[in-house]
Design a protein around this motif. Structure first.
Motif, mmCIF file in Angstrom:
data_model
loop_
_atom_site.group_PDB
_atom_site.id
_atom_site.type_symbol
_atom_site.label_atom_id
_atom_site.label_comp_id
_atom_site.label_asym_id
_atom_site.label_seq_id
_atom_site.Cartn_x
_atom_site.Cartn_y
_atom_site.Cartn_z
ATOM 1 N N UNK A 1 15.347 -3.456 10.194
ATOM 2 C CA UNK A 1 16.767 -3.695 9.925
ATOM 3 C C UNK A 1 17.606 -3.248 11.117
ATOM 4 N N UNK A 2 17.216 -2.126 11.727
ATOM 5 C CA UNK A 2 17.968 -1.608 12.866
ATOM 6 C C UNK A 2 17.958 -2.540 14.060
ATOM 7 N N UNK A 3 16.835 -3.218 14.311
ATOM 8 C CA UNK A 3 16.794 -4.135 15.449
ATOM 9 C C UNK A 3 17.714 -5.320 15.216
ATOM 10 N N UNK A 4 17.792 -5.777 13.962
ATOM 11 C CA UNK A 4 18.733 -6.875 13.662
ATOM 12 C C UNK A 4 20.169 -6.373 13.742
ATOM 13 N N UNK A 5 20.386 -5.109 13.336
ATOM 14 C CA UNK A 5 21.719 -4.535 13.463
ATOM 15 C C UNK A 5 22.136 -4.395 14.911
ATOM 16 N N UNK A 6 21.193 -4.037 15.779
ATOM 17 C CA UNK A 6 21.494 -3.932 17.202
ATOM 18 C C UNK A 6 21.864 -5.288 17.783
ATOM 19 N N UNK A 7 21.110 -6.322 17.421
ATOM 20 C CA UNK A 7 21.405 -7.663 17.927
ATOM 21 C C UNK A 7 22.794 -8.117 17.476
ATOM 22 N N UNK A 8 23.136 -7.812 16.224
ATOM 23 C CA UNK A 8 24.456 -8.184 15.723
ATOM 24 C C UNK A 8 25.550 -7.428 16.459
ATOM 25 N N UNK A 9 25.346 -6.131 16.689
ATOM 26 C CA UNK A 9 26.339 -5.333 17.402
ATOM 27 C C UNK A 9 26.534 -5.849 18.826
ATOM 28 N N UNK A 10 25.444 -6.258 19.471
ATOM 29 C CA UNK A 10 25.556 -6.808 20.821
ATOM 30 C C UNK A 10 26.394 -8.079 20.818
ATOM 31 N N UNK A 11 26.142 -8.956 19.862
ATOM 32 C CA UNK A 11 26.913 -10.203 19.801
ATOM 33 C C UNK A 11 28.393 -9.932 19.551
ATOM 34 N N UNK B 1 0.789 -1.227 0.000
ATOM 35 C CA UNK B 1 0.000 0.000 0.000
ATOM 36 C C UNK B 1 0.819 1.274 0.000
ATOM 37 N N UNK B 2 2.152 1.150 0.125
ATOM 38 C CA UNK B 2 3.010 2.335 0.183
ATOM 39 C C UNK B 2 4.345 1.957 -0.456
ATOM 40 N N UNK B 3 4.366 1.759 -1.780
ATOM 41 C CA UNK B 3 5.558 1.210 -2.440
ATOM 42 C C UNK B 3 6.796 2.089 -2.340
ATOM 43 N N UNK B 4 6.614 3.377 -2.025
ATOM 44 C CA UNK B 4 7.791 4.245 -1.874
ATOM 45 C C UNK B 4 8.626 3.880 -0.653
ATOM 46 N N UNK B 5 8.058 3.139 0.288
ATOM 47 C CA UNK B 5 8.781 2.700 1.485
ATOM 48 C C UNK B 5 9.226 1.255 1.281
ATOM 49 N N UNK B 6 10.515 0.999 1.463
ATOM 50 C CA UNK B 6 11.082 -0.345 1.276
ATOM 51 C C UNK B 6 11.450 -0.931 2.633
ATOM 52 N N UNK B 7 11.092 -2.196 2.851
ATOM 53 C CA UNK B 7 11.359 -2.887 4.108
ATOM 54 C C UNK B 7 12.442 -3.923 3.880
ATOM 55 N N UNK B 8 13.511 -3.857 4.676
ATOM 56 C CA UNK B 8 14.599 -4.824 4.539
ATOM 57 C C UNK B 8 14.135 -6.209 4.977
ATOM 58 N N UNK B 9 14.527 -7.219 4.221
ATOM 59 C CA UNK B 9 14.213 -8.605 4.555
ATOM 60 C C UNK B 9 15.312 -9.178 5.447
ATOM 61 N N UNK B 10 14.982 -10.180 6.260
ATOM 62 C CA UNK B 10 16.019 -10.788 7.107
ATOM 63 C C UNK B 10 17.186 -11.306 6.267
#
Length: 397
Positions: free
Chosen positions: A97-107, A64-73
Motif C-alpha cells: 500500500x505504501x508504494x502505491x501511496x508514494x506513487x500517488x504522492x509523487x504525481x 498462512x498468516x491470517x493475522x496480517x492483512x494485505x491491501x488490494x490495489x
C-alpha cells in the motif's frame, strides 16, 4: 498542518507498525493538526474509536498468516490522498500500500516522509528457506519507495546503517516512544505472580507475535531450566507448534492495556528471541516496567539494551546462550534489581510526546525543502479532486 498517514497496518492489528501509527495520529491531533489514516480493512468491523478519520481500503489475509492483512490495489487511493489536501504524506513501513501511496504522492507533487520499520527483506529470506531471490526482490521494492521519499526515518542505528548500505539516501534516526506511565514497576502484582509461578519460580516472559520469524522456539532450553517458569504472551500462526516445543511454558494468548502492563511488571526477566527487529518495542516496554532484559545482539536491541547495565545481549539464534543468560539473571536477584532500575531510567523520558514532536519537525523540514508552508497546497487534478474521506470508510476497489 494536514497529514495523510498511509500505513500497512493499523488497529485492531497488534504490532509495532499499527501501534506507532496510532500514537502518531493521536499526537498530531493533540498538537492541533489534521491527520487522515489510510489502512487495510480489518477482517471484522472495528469497534474502538479512532483518534482521527480513518479510511479502510479493501484487503485480504496473507496466506498462512491470517493475522496480517494485505491491501488490494485501489483506483481510489490517489483520490483519497488528494481529497484530504495534505501538506505532507507519511508512509508507515511502506511496501505494498505504501508504494502505491508514494506513487500517488509523487504525481500530486506532495512532500513525503517514509518510516522504515519492518525488515521485509529479512522476512523474505526467512520464509524462502534461505533463498536470496526473495530478499533481493524485497530490497528492490524498498529502494524504489525510499529513494523516492524526501526523507526516510529509521528506528535504530543498525536499521539506519542497513538502509544506507543498500543505497537508500536521506536517512535519519527516529526512535519510538513508550508509555512509561502505563508500563511501570508499580504494577507488579504478587497475586498474579503466585498464580503463574505457584512454586515461587523465576518468571521469564516473552511478549509478541507467535510467528516463525520471532524464533520463540529458542526459549525451549530456557523453559527447561530448574526454578524457571516461562510465560508466553501473544498469538499468531506458530501458537500450536510452540505449545508442543515449550510444554512447560504458560501460554496466555494476546493481552493488552492494564492487564499487559501488570504482566510485564510481574516478570523477573524479559527475554526476546527475534533476530530481525528493526527496533523492538516490547524490550522498551519491559525496561519501562523495571524488568531486566535479555535479547539478541543484532538489530534494534543493540540500541536498547545496555549490556551488563540494563540486561544481557546474546548471539542471535542461539537458544543455549539465551538460556545461560537467563540462568545467570535468575540466580542473582540483586543484579536483576539493578538492571531493572537502570532500564527504567534509560527509557522513562522517551515519551510519545517527545518523539512525536521530533516527527513534526521532520515534516516541517521536508516541506521547507519543497518550498511549501503549512496550508500551501498545489492544485489537485480534477480527476482526483474531492472532499476528505469520512471515518472508517472502505474505499471501493
Amino acid at each position: 498542518m494536514r497529514v495523510v498517514l498511509v500505513t500497512e497496518s493499523f488497529p485492531p492489528d497488534v504490532n509495532g507498525v499499527a501501534h506507532s501509527v496510532l500514537r502518531t495520529a493521536e499526537h498530531l491531533v493533540r498538537r492541533g493538526h489534521e491527520p487522515l489514516v489510510i489502512a487495510p480493512a480489518p477482517a471484522a468491523p472495528v469497534g474502538a474509536l479512532d483518534p482521527c478519520p480513518v479510511v479502510r481500503v479493501p484487503a485480504m489475509p496473507l496466506p498462512g498468516y491470517p493475522q496480517v492483512r494485505i491491501a488490494l490495489p485501489s483506483r481510489k487511493l490517489e483520490q483519497l490522498i488528494a481529497g484530504h489536501r495534505p501538506d505532507v504524506v507519511h508512509l508507515a513501513s511502506p511496501f505494498l500500500l505504501g508504494s502505491r501511496g508514494m506513487a500517488a504522492a509523487e504525481r500530486l507533487g506532495l512532500p513525503t516522509v517514509a518510516v522504515y520499520q519492518t525488515d521485509i527483506a529479512g522476512y523474505a529470506r526467512a520464509y524462502r528457506a534461505g533463498s536470496a531471490l526473495g530478499e533481493a526482490a524485497a530490497w528492490r521494492r524498498l529502494r524504489t519507495v525510499h529513494c523516492a521519499a524526501d526523507l526516510t526515518l529509521a528506528p535504530s542505528t543498525p536499521a539506519l546503517q542497513d538502509l544506507t548500505a543498500h543505497g537508500i539516501p536521506r536517512v535519519h534516526l527516529w526512535r519510538r516512544g513508550v508509555d512509561s506511565a502505563r508500563f511501570h514497576p508499580r504494577h507488579r502484582d504478587e497475586a498474579l505472580r503466585r498464580a503463574l509461578a505457584p512454586g515461587g519460580e523465576v518468571l521469564v516472559g516473552y511478549v509478541g507475535r507467535l510467528a516463525p520469524e520471532k524464533r520463540v522456539d529458542l526459549l525451549a532450553e530456557t523453559a527447561a531450566l530448574p526454578g524457571v517458569r516461562v510465560v508466553v504472551i501473544g498469538d499468531g500462526p506458530s501458537d500450536h507448534s510452540l505449545r508442543q516445543a515449550l510444554p512447560g511454558a504458560v501460554f496466555l494468548g494476546r493481552r493488552t492495556g492494564d492487564e499487559l502492563a501488570a504482566l510485564y511488571a510481574s516478570l523477573d526477566v524479559f527475554a526476546h528471541t527475534g533476530p530481525m527487529e528493526t527496533f523492538c518495542q516490547t524490550i522498551q516496554e519491559a525496561m519501562a516496567s523495571g524488568v531486566p532484559v535479555v535479547g539478541p545482539a543484532v538489530g534494534g536491541p543493540l540500541d536498547l539494551i545496555g549490556h551488563r547495565r540494563t540486561g544481557l545481549l546474546v548471539p542471535a539464534r542461539d537458544g543455549a546462550a539465551l538460556a545461560r543468560a537467563v540462568g545467570e539473571l535468575a540466580a542473582d536477584p540483586q543484579v536483576r534489581a539493578r538492571f531493572g532500575v537502570a532500564g527504567r531510567t534509560d527509557v522513562e523520558a522517551r515519551t510519545w510526546e517527545s518523539v512525536g514532536d521530533e516527527l513534526i519537525d521532520h515534516y516541517h523540514r521536508v516541506m521547507a525543502r519543497r518550498g511549501r508552508g503549512v496550508g500551501v497546497v498545489t492544485a489537485v487534478p480534477a480527476a482526483v479532486s474531492g472532499p476528505a474521506a469520512a471515518p472508517d470508510t472502505v474505499a471501493a476497489a
